[in-house]
Structures are given as structure tokens and as C-alpha cells.
Design an enzyme around this catalytic site. Structure first.
Site, mmCIF file in Angstrom:
data_model
loop_
_atom_site.group_PDB
_atom_site.id
_atom_site.type_symbol
_atom_site.label_atom_id
_atom_site.label_comp_id
_atom_site.label_asym_id
_atom_site.label_seq_id
_atom_site.Cartn_x
_atom_site.Cartn_y
_atom_site.Cartn_z
ATOM 1 N N ASP A 1 -6.140 -11.642 9.991
ATOM 2 C CA ASP A 1 -5.329 -10.574 9.408
ATOM 3 C C ASP A 1 -5.365 -10.787 7.899
ATOM 4 O OD1 ASP A 1 -2.824 -8.962 8.607
ATOM 5 O OD2 ASP A 1 -2.830 -8.685 10.781
ATOM 6 N N ASP B 1 -9.662 -9.809 4.302
ATOM 7 C CA ASP B 1 -9.704 -8.348 4.345
ATOM 8 C C ASP B 1 -10.984 -7.911 5.041
ATOM 9 O OD1 ASP B 1 -9.705 -5.623 3.931
ATOM 10 O OD2 ASP B 1 -9.223 -5.737 1.793
ATOM 11 N N TYR C 1 -6.423 9.953 10.286
ATOM 12 C CA TYR C 1 -6.211 8.994 11.373
ATOM 13 C C TYR C 1 -6.981 9.422 12.624
ATOM 14 C CZ TYR C 1 -3.754 5.750 14.473
ATOM 15 O OH TYR C 1 -3.448 4.751 15.375
ATOM 16 N N LYS D 1 -9.940 7.272 14.509
ATOM 17 C CA LYS D 1 -9.841 6.815 15.892
ATOM 18 C C LYS D 1 -10.840 7.534 16.805
ATOM 19 C CE LYS D 1 -6.683 3.651 15.480
ATOM 20 N NZ LYS D 1 -6.995 2.236 15.763
ATOM 21 N N ILE E 1 3.411 3.342 19.822
ATOM 22 C CA ILE E 1 3.842 2.001 20.226
ATOM 23 C C ILE E 1 4.999 1.557 19.323
ATOM 24 C CG2 ILE E 1 3.064 -0.321 20.776
ATOM 25 C CD1 ILE E 1 0.181 0.727 20.427
ATOM 26 N N THR F 1 6.257 -0.600 17.150
ATOM 27 C CA THR F 1 5.734 -1.662 16.291
ATOM 28 C C THR F 1 6.206 -1.442 14.859
ATOM 29 O OG1 THR F 1 3.761 -0.363 15.779
ATOM 30 C CG2 THR F 1 3.623 -1.874 17.673
#
Length: 252
Positions: free
Chosen positions: A34, A56, A147, A151, A180, A182
Site C-alpha cells: 500500500d 505507489d 470510476y 472498473k 462496501i 469501508t
């Protein structure tokens, strides 16, 4: 057989952490990457056996370094799970190039080059790739063109890799969740909820077929499906795009 090894991107995020925990519980050796170095440090405090690499992965060279670090730590690679992702929203006519590049680079470019870096090792182990896509990779979402494009690209990248890698015994599948619960969802509500995060949540939940019983997907649900797809029991599953979205992509 040696203990299996999984490399997980976006491991400090909500889904990523759930993935690290599930694979650890399943007896796998886990290597987590990460760009959030502090988040990775907290993760390693909780799970000391987990290997970590902060970087990154929008840069192909970093993807190669992450795979090399995994192989150096554990000697093999049996599965790659691409869970790194970001969200930006807004109408196309007002969408900035900076936000467009961020969404495409993290969601699609990083996934592409992580796969590229991992494939040689996965050919050796006849392993598996699972890419976290989205219901937004199956159907349009209002105000989320970048987005959705990212995806949608992940989903078709996955299917293409499944075909390309099948002769080598490597499987590749996509998991496409809905919303989700999160930190990313919290970010969406706080930044795009026009001062009313609860209203933003209500609008998201209104699209689910459960009506008043609708609730957000839990990261552990996604992790359970991903973990299954990396098992020998799933050896016949490749090229799939598996929804985990409470039926939102089934239609109206």
C-alpha cells in the site's frame, strides 16, 4: 506442499485489511502493499508474520519491486489480489484531468502492471489472480464516469488475462462488489454528500432491491469470496466476473 503465498495491494484499506486477515486465518503467508506506510505498520503490528512493502503502484517499477520483495520474503507467489482503489465523482463536463488520471492510474493502470509483474511467478506456481472490480464495472453509475471506465477496464482486463494465461495453468477472476462499508465509502459521503453524509448513504441504499432491509456489504464478505477463488477447489473458475452486490446489478 509449501505454504501458499498471496500478494495483496491496497492492503491498508478496508477491503485490503479484511483480505489480509482472511488469508492469514486460512494459513497463507501474506505480503501486503500500500502507499500508506503508517497503515501498513499498524497492520504488521496486528499480524507480525505479514510481510509489507510501502510504495505507489501507479508506477510499473514499483509493481516489479513489490513482487520482488514478496519473492525475497517468501520464495514463491501463488496468488495476486488487486484491491487498491480510489473513488472520485462528478459530471464529465466538470471533471478534472487530475482526478481522471488518479482514478484510472490507481484502479486500472496499477492493476495492469501488478499483473504484468506477477505473471512470471504465477506461471511457475500455476497460481491465481483476483482483481477487485465493481458493480460500476458492469453498469453505469450516475456521476461516476471515470470510476465506471476504470472498473469496466478491470473487468475486461481480467477476462483477457484468463484467456491468455489458461494454457499456463494460471486463473484470473474479477470480484465486483456493490457499496462496501469501508473508509472509501465514508470518504464518498463526506466529500460528495453536499453536507449530508446520511442522505448520501440513503441514496446509495435506495438502489438495492432489499428496500428497507438494504445495507452495505461488509469487507469480510468480499474477502471470503476472494479467498475461495484462490483455492484449488475453484480450479475450474477462470474468466469469471462474480457479483457480490445484493442483486443491484441483476436489473431493475
Amino acid at each position: 506442499m509449501s505454504t501458499q503465498v498471496v500478494l495483496i495491494t491496497g492492503a491498508a484499506g478496508g477491503v485490503g485489511r479484511a483480505l489480509v486477515q482472511r488469508f492469514t486465518e486460512g494459513g497463507w503467508q501474506v505480503f501486503a502493499t500500500d502507499r500508506d506506510a503508517q497503515g501498513l505498520a499498524r497492520l504488521q503490528e496486528e499480524l507480525p508474520a505479514c510481510g509489507t512493502f510501502a510504495g505507489d503502484i501507479r508506477r510499473p517499477s514499483t509493481c516489479e519491486e513489490a513482487v520482488a520483495a514478496t519473492l525475497s520474503a517468501f520464495g514463491r507467489l501463488d496468488a495476486l489480489v488487486n484491491a487498491a482503489g480510489v473513488w472520485r465523482e462528478g459530471p464529465v463536463e466538470g471533471f478534472s484531468e487530475e482526478d481522471f488520471d488518479l482514478v484510472l492510474d490507481v484502479n486500472l493502470k496499477a492493476t495492469f502492471f501488478m499483473c504484468s509483474a506477477a505473471i512470471p511467478a504465477l506461471k511457475e506456481s500455476q497460481g491465481a489472480i483476483v482483481n477487485i472490480s465493481s458493480d460500476a464495472g458492469r453498469q453505469g453509475n450516475r456521476n461516476a464516469a471515470a470510476y465506471c471506465a476504470s472498473k469496466g477496464g478491470v473487468t475486461l482486463l481480467t477476462k483477457t488475462l484468463a484467456l491468455d494465461l489458461a494454457p499456463f495453468g494460471v486463473r484470473c477472476n474479477a470480484v465486483s462488489p456493490g457499496d462496501i462499508e469501508t473508509p472509501m465509502l465514508k470518504f464518498q459521503a463526506e466529500h460528495y454528500g453536499q453536507g449530508d453524509p446520511e442522505g448520501y448513504y440513503r441514496e446509495l441504499l435506495a438502489k438495492y432491491p432489499q428496500g428497507d432491509r438494504a445495507c452495505f456489504i461488509q469487507p469480510q464478505e468480499v474477502a471470503e469470496l476472494v479467498h475461495f477463488l484462490c483455492q484449488p477447489a475453484a480450479r475450474s473458475i477462470t474468466g469469471a466476473d462474480m457479483a457480490i452486490d445484493r442483486g443491484v446489478s441483476a436489473g431493475n
